[in-house]
Design a protein around this motif. Sequence first.
Motif, PDB file in Angstrom:
ATOM      1  N   LEU A  40     -27.622  20.953  12.559  1.00 48.39           N
ATOM      2  CA  LEU A  40     -28.980  20.417  12.703  1.00 48.39           C
ATOM      3  C   LEU A  40     -29.974  21.077  11.743  1.00 48.39           C
ATOM      4  N   VAL A  41     -29.769  22.352  11.425  1.00 51.80           N
ATOM      5  CA  VAL A  41     -30.700  23.006  10.488  1.00 51.80           C
ATOM      6  C   VAL A  41     -30.599  22.363   9.092  1.00 51.80           C
ATOM      7  N   PRO A  42     -29.379  22.270   8.492  1.00 47.25           N
ATOM      8  CA  PRO A  42     -29.321  21.592   7.190  1.00 47.25           C
ATOM      9  C   PRO A  42     -29.697  20.115   7.238  1.00 47.25           C
ATOM     10  N   ILE A  43     -29.382  19.422   8.327  1.00 50.69           N
ATOM     11  CA  ILE A  43     -29.780  18.008   8.408  1.00 50.69           C
ATOM     12  C   ILE A  43     -31.313  17.919   8.415  1.00 50.69           C
ATOM     13  N   GLY A  44     -31.942  18.782   9.205  1.00 45.56           N
ATOM     14  CA  GLY A  44     -33.411  18.788   9.273  1.00 45.56           C
ATOM     15  C   GLY A  44     -34.018  19.070   7.908  1.00 45.56           C
ATOM     16  N   LEU A  45     -33.446  20.054   7.212  1.00 42.71           N
ATOM     17  CA  LEU A  45     -33.975  20.400   5.888  1.00 42.71           C
ATOM     18  C   LEU A  45     -33.723  19.267   4.896  1.00 42.71           C
ATOM     19  N   GLY A  46     -32.554  18.645   4.988  1.00 49.39           N
ATOM     20  CA  GLY A  46     -32.228  17.510   4.111  1.00 49.39           C
ATOM     21  C   GLY A  46     -33.208  16.365   4.319  1.00 49.39           C
ATOM     22  N   ILE A  47     -33.571  16.107   5.584  1.00 52.36           N
ATOM     23  CA  ILE A  47     -34.540  15.038   5.887  1.00 52.36           C
ATOM     24  C   ILE A  47     -35.878  15.365   5.229  1.00 52.36           C
ATOM     25  N   MET A  48     -36.277  16.640   5.320  1.00 56.76           N
ATOM     26  CA  MET A  48     -37.560  17.032   4.720  1.00 56.76           C
ATOM     27  C   MET A  48     -37.513  16.877   3.205  1.00 56.76           C
ATOM     28  N   MET A  49     -36.372  17.261   2.623  1.00 55.13           N
ATOM     29  CA  MET A  49     -36.243  17.198   1.159  1.00 55.13           C
ATOM     30  C   MET A  49     -36.388  15.767   0.642  1.00 55.13           C
ATOM     31  N   VAL A  50     -35.836  14.817   1.392  1.00 56.41           N
ATOM     32  CA  VAL A  50     -35.801  13.452   0.885  1.00 56.41           C
ATOM     33  C   VAL A  50     -37.063  12.673   1.244  1.00 56.41           C
ATOM     34  N   ASN A  51     -37.903  13.271   2.104  1.00 56.05           N
ATOM     35  CA  ASN A  51     -39.113  12.551   2.485  1.00 56.05           C
ATOM     36  C   ASN A  51     -40.372  13.083   1.805  1.00 56.05           C
ATOM     37  N   ILE A  52     -40.170  13.940   0.812  1.00 54.38           N
ATOM     38  CA  ILE A  52     -41.307  14.357  -0.018  1.00 54.38           C
ATOM     39  C   ILE A  52     -41.287  13.441  -1.244  1.00 54.38           C
ATOM     40  N   PRO A  53     -42.303  12.578  -1.390  1.00 55.91           N
ATOM     41  CA  PRO A  53     -42.289  11.636  -2.508  1.00 55.91           C
ATOM     42  C   PRO A  53     -42.243  12.344  -3.866  1.00 55.91           C
ATOM     43  N   PHE A  54     -41.581  11.740  -4.792  1.00 56.14           N
ATOM     44  CA  PHE A  54     -41.447  12.182  -6.197  1.00 56.14           C
ATOM     45  C   PHE A  54     -40.640  13.472  -6.379  1.00 56.14           C
ATOM     46  N   ALA A  55     -40.091  14.034  -5.276  1.00 56.82           N
ATOM     47  CA  ALA A  55     -39.325  15.282  -5.431  1.00 56.82           C
ATOM     48  C   ALA A  55     -38.014  15.002  -6.173  1.00 56.82           C
ATOM     49  N   GLY A  56     -37.474  13.825  -5.993  1.00 54.88           N
ATOM     50  CA  GLY A  56     -36.307  13.407  -6.783  1.00 54.88           C
ATOM     51  C   GLY A  56     -35.010  14.107  -6.456  1.00 54.88           C
ATOM     52  N   LEU A  57     -34.926  14.721  -5.266  1.00 54.05           N
ATOM     53  CA  LEU A  57     -33.666  15.392  -4.924  1.00 54.05           C
ATOM     54  C   LEU A  57     -32.571  14.381  -4.599  1.00 54.05           C
ATOM     55  N   MET A  58     -32.965  13.244  -4.026  1.00 48.45           N
ATOM     56  CA  MET A  58     -32.020  12.162  -3.744  1.00 48.45           C
ATOM     57  C   MET A  58     -32.730  10.862  -4.131  1.00 48.45           C
ATOM     58  N   VAL A  59     -32.207  10.196  -5.135  1.00 49.96           N
ATOM     59  CA  VAL A  59     -32.839   8.962  -5.603  1.00 49.96           C
ATOM     60  C   VAL A  59     -32.026   7.775  -5.090  1.00 49.96           C
ATOM     61  N   TYR A  60     -32.742   6.747  -4.618  1.00 46.12           N
ATOM     62  CA  TYR A  60     -32.061   5.567  -4.071  1.00 46.12           C
ATOM     63  C   TYR A  60     -32.060   4.411  -5.074  1.00 46.12           C
ATOM     64  N   ALA A  61     -30.933   3.711  -5.102  1.00 43.22           N
ATOM     65  CA  ALA A  61     -30.816   2.550  -5.982  1.00 43.22           C
ATOM     66  C   ALA A  61     -31.621   1.405  -5.381  1.00 43.22           C
TER      67      ALA A  61
END
Lengths: 390, 45
Positions: free
Chosen positions: A40-61
């Motif tokens: 849950l800790v990495p999932i929570g952090l992953g969610i935060m990483m991908v929901n910061i606009p323009f951060a570009g850690l995970m880009v969607y097609a």
Amino acid sequence: MFGLYQMAFSGLTWGNLLMLLIGGGLIYLGVARKMEPILLVPIGLGIMMVNIPFAGLMVYAPAEPGAIPLPASGGLKEIAEGKIGLLNLLYQYGLESEIIPLLIFLGIGALSDFSPAIARPLSFMFGATAQLGVFVVFLIAYLTGWFTINEAICVGIIGGSDGPPTVYLTVAKAPQLLGPITLVAYSYMALVPILQPPVMRLLTSKKERQIYMKPQMREVSRLEKVIFPIAVFVVSALLVPASAPLIGMLMFGNLLSVTGVTDRLAASAGGLFVDVLTFLLGLTVGALMPAVVFLNPKTLIIIGLAVVAFAFGTAGGIWGAKIANLFLKEKINPLIGAAGVSAIPMAARVAQVQGQKANPRNFLLMHAMGPNMAGAIATSVVAGIFLSMV
Amino acid sequence: MIDWELIAKIAGGGFGSTLLVLAILCIVIWLIGLVVRRRAAKDKK
């Protein structure tokens, strides 16, 4: 900022804010409440990483209107050009390739002791009947009209409450739902002590819950322990070839731990190795939950159906044990059947606690570990059957 | 349009196959245990 560069605030939506709160909530549950913290800790952090606009850690097609977008693919060149992010690579090479769930299963195999299932092979039947939840929820999910056949089998497999087969099947059949399905599967596994007891009490009489079982099971020799993973792999791979990767890895890990000559390998596979892989799985799964993907009616339906899956899984295990009691001279406590839903070792502990509440002399843990371990094999078989049929 | 035949095949056939595969595993493991224990008892004698 001062017209020099773009800050994330301008792209922030209410959905992103909600997801940041959900990510924070998961980290809280992992850290403060110790609920599956390694996931849950990495999932929570992953969610935060991908929901910061323009951060570009995970880009969607880009996706067609109405379709759920999937992560873009590429290599180091695309990373350098800013077309994809680091987490895209982790998704592509770790999850899309199915490597991470399979290697995690290797580690789980190395950590597992199948002795209770070897001592009472009937446990396999409770592991099988506890898969009832998978098939009931598959039916319900498909009949709601919200899910395709491929998506419905992936929602159903949550009822197996076994992480790697769930991830393995979902990556293959409905990768667009991998985020919500994995999150729900792992969160509900932690909720087994809350979800199972009401169903257990509803389906068993006090007299049945009081059934006493001798705490000691027969001793399993080393030879049996060594033959077990080989036999399980060969038989299940012959009967359901598509289950071979999952069961092969689980049994390979287990073989390492029982040979007596590969202890160092078993310790490595079940130690840091599996921890790192689980962490990477969590981070990548978290990154599969940008607001646009997660805040979707399907997610809410999945959350609801998972409760049904666990309830029917528990019921299936109990009914399996009750049916067995019709033929057995020495009756077994039906509560141990409920441990067939897997969720190792949580479901076995729940059976132990409920059994002891009904009869303080009862010590059901080892008896429940048999169906519990068999449940992991059964869920892999189900994943293989789904892969072959759909 | 719901494909009833397909879902019956997946739900009924799938669950049935799971029960069958696990039943076979149950018998195989029971037989292995039986043979190994008999051999051990014989060696002891």
